[in-house]
Motif scaffolding. Sequence first.
Motif, short mmCIF file in Angstrom:
data_model
loop_
_atom_site.label_atom_id
_atom_site.label_comp_id
_atom_site.label_asym_id
_atom_site.label_seq_id
_atom_site.Cartn_x
_atom_site.Cartn_y
_atom_site.Cartn_z
N ALA A 28 8.80 31.02 -12.43
CA ALA A 28 8.31 30.68 -11.10
C ALA A 28 7.88 29.22 -11.02
CB ALA A 28 7.14 31.60 -10.73
N LEU A 29 7.22 28.73 -12.05
CA LEU A 29 6.82 27.32 -12.07
C LEU A 29 8.03 26.41 -12.10
CD1 LEU A 29 3.81 27.37 -14.57
CD2 LEU A 29 3.70 26.92 -12.12
N ASP A 30 9.00 26.73 -12.94
CA ASP A 30 10.21 25.91 -13.04
C ASP A 30 10.93 25.83 -11.71
OD1 ASP A 30 9.67 25.47 -15.70
OD2 ASP A 30 11.14 26.91 -16.44
N GLU A 31 11.03 26.95 -11.01
CA GLU A 31 11.72 26.96 -9.73
C GLU A 31 10.96 26.15 -8.68
OE1 GLU A 31 12.32 31.01 -8.62
OE2 GLU A 31 13.66 31.44 -10.32
N LEU A 32 9.64 26.30 -8.68
CA LEU A 32 8.84 25.55 -7.71
C LEU A 32 8.98 24.05 -7.93
CD1 LEU A 32 6.55 25.80 -5.48
CD2 LEU A 32 4.95 25.48 -7.37
N LEU A 33 8.90 23.62 -9.18
CA LEU A 33 8.96 22.18 -9.47
C LEU A 33 10.38 21.63 -9.30
CD1 LEU A 33 6.55 21.96 -12.53
CD2 LEU A 33 6.05 21.67 -10.10
N ALA A 34 11.38 22.46 -9.57
CA ALA A 34 12.77 22.01 -9.42
C ALA A 34 13.11 21.75 -7.96
CB ALA A 34 13.73 23.04 -10.01
N ALA A 35 12.39 22.39 -7.05
CA ALA A 35 12.66 22.22 -5.62
C ALA A 35 12.06 20.93 -5.06
CB ALA A 35 12.12 23.42 -4.85
N ARG A 36 11.29 20.21 -5.86
CA ARG A 36 10.68 18.98 -5.37
C ARG A 36 11.71 17.86 -5.27
NH1 ARG A 36 5.79 19.96 -3.44
NH2 ARG A 36 5.19 17.79 -3.83
N THR A 37 11.50 16.96 -4.33
CA THR A 37 12.40 15.83 -4.21
C THR A 37 12.20 14.83 -5.35
OG1 THR A 37 10.84 14.71 -2.75
CG2 THR A 37 12.56 16.04 -1.72
N GLU A 38 10.97 14.81 -5.92
CA GLU A 38 10.67 13.98 -7.09
C GLU A 38 9.94 14.84 -8.12
OE1 GLU A 38 9.23 9.83 -6.58
OE2 GLU A 38 8.94 10.44 -4.51
N PRO A 39 10.17 14.62 -9.40
CA PRO A 39 9.42 15.38 -10.41
C PRO A 39 7.95 15.02 -10.33
CG PRO A 39 10.70 13.63 -11.44
CD PRO A 39 11.14 13.69 -10.02
N PRO A 40 7.05 15.98 -10.58
CA PRO A 40 5.62 15.68 -10.45
C PRO A 40 5.10 14.78 -11.56
CG PRO A 40 5.94 17.87 -11.35
CD PRO A 40 7.30 17.36 -10.97
N THR A 41 4.19 13.91 -11.18
CA THR A 41 3.41 13.14 -12.15
C THR A 41 2.10 13.84 -12.46
OG1 THR A 41 4.36 11.05 -11.36
CG2 THR A 41 2.27 10.92 -12.54
N LEU A 42 1.58 14.52 -11.44
CA LEU A 42 0.31 15.22 -11.57
C LEU A 42 0.43 16.58 -10.89
CD1 LEU A 42 -2.62 14.82 -12.61
CD2 LEU A 42 -3.21 13.99 -10.32
N LEU A 43 0.29 17.64 -11.69
CA LEU A 43 0.28 19.00 -11.17
C LEU A 43 -1.16 19.48 -11.15
CD1 LEU A 43 1.61 21.64 -10.27
CD2 LEU A 43 1.92 22.23 -12.68
N ALA A 44 -1.66 19.80 -9.96
CA ALA A 44 -3.05 20.21 -9.80
C ALA A 44 -3.13 21.71 -9.63
CB ALA A 44 -3.66 19.50 -8.59
N LEU A 45 -4.00 22.33 -10.40
CA LEU A 45 -4.26 23.77 -10.30
C LEU A 45 -5.72 23.95 -9.93
CD1 LEU A 45 -3.27 26.74 -10.81
CD2 LEU A 45 -4.19 26.48 -13.13
N GLY A 46 -5.96 24.61 -8.81
CA GLY A 46 -7.33 24.80 -8.35
C GLY A 46 -7.86 26.17 -8.68
N GLU A 47 -9.17 26.31 -8.54
CA GLU A 47 -9.82 27.61 -8.62
C GLU A 47 -10.84 27.68 -7.49
OE1 GLU A 47 -12.00 28.30 -12.21
OE2 GLU A 47 -13.04 26.38 -12.17
N PRO A 48 -11.10 28.87 -6.94
CA PRO A 48 -11.99 28.97 -5.77
C PRO A 48 -13.47 28.97 -6.13
CG PRO A 48 -11.14 31.13 -6.29
CD PRO A 48 -10.47 30.17 -7.24
N THR A 49 -13.78 29.13 -7.41
CA THR A 49 -15.15 29.06 -7.92
C THR A 49 -15.07 28.85 -9.42
OG1 THR A 49 -17.32 30.14 -7.94
CG2 THR A 49 -15.40 31.55 -8.34
#
Length: 405
Positions: free
Chosen positions: A23-44
Amino acid sequence: MSTAASLREIGRQLDDPASLGRALDELLAARTEPPTLLALGEPTHGIEAFTLLRNEILGHLAERGFRSIVLETDVFAASVVDDYVAGETAQIDKVLTTGFSHGFGAVPGNRELVEWLRAHNAGRAPQNRVRFYGFDAPVEYSGAPSPRRALSSANDYLPAALRPESIRDLDALLGEDADWTNQAAMFDPAASIGDSDRARALRIVADDLASALRRAAPGLRPADPTGYAHALAHARTAQGLLRYHAAMAGPAPDRIATLLSLRAEMMAENLLAIVAQEQRRGPSLVFAHNALLQRTESPVQVGEDDKNWATAGALVGLTLGERYVFLATDANPHSDPGTFQGVLAEATIRRALFPAPALRAALPPSIGTGKPIVPGHIPLNPADLDGADAVIFIADTDGKQHQYW
């Protein structure tokens, strides 16, 4: 078709490391540019499910060329952890206590992260190790420290011939550290030293030091890139702390929101500095509260008259554009039917990833937001999708918050 059924069609179930990686590979492959910074949040903070998800994501990304992880912890304290995961001898309990601010070393999942990093890096060349960074300003909810350490560290790094003239009065201008650390100043502007003549003079000192370091970069950075980066971080922090103290002394009704925005500005500057430092080695994963990493202004207001404030993610996103990717997360073990969290839970077996554009399109306009599950939990609402690329919902957590403070 029900909303939950529609979401099951667009969501990717993350049942195991393999499905998470796909799922991560597919999400990132769909970007027009490869990410430099991938941010993962948490709600608390303090719920183990989010930190364990982070650890699992890092394990996958490290195989895809990511070479650093950045946490919502003090930018300078983090060097203790980075040294340890690079192989330095130390007691891990002390590393967790001194290398994390806010008590985060006690959060479940962080010990596992540090142990994994040390084992992963063992025997690897420096360019292939996964480094550990913090990006938070050295402030706490009770106030801010004296700028002494930051100013002195930046000045001490500079050769004597390159130090600015304004530094000669540093000790007299700083005075006693207690002048700066008065906790009453957080809520009483009159108790703050931030608008004094001394504080205003120190802002010139901090600016002079930052300028001197930047101008000396060609002679200093090539021989000592890590030391130079730390010195520049100290100068940058001194400037930010003095702005922060000045805002503490301000009587404006939105002063708390201003303090939050100044902290976010310092966080963004630290993140961009880390990206610049790591650009030749690989992308970075950053993990922090959703409210800090979303691309839009924070919806959190403090007091009736306070204003929204630009998040670190919003500021970084302006610079990195498509190279900044934000995955928000949420969970609610007892979601109310008909709420945003309720339909996500109904569409999730264990964990599931929902691309934000498709998720937004599938939601009914009138859908509500679930209640917080613990103090400090800020549930996602549909408007938050404007500041995220995807949402990961966790259904298999009890929601228990471990006390780390």
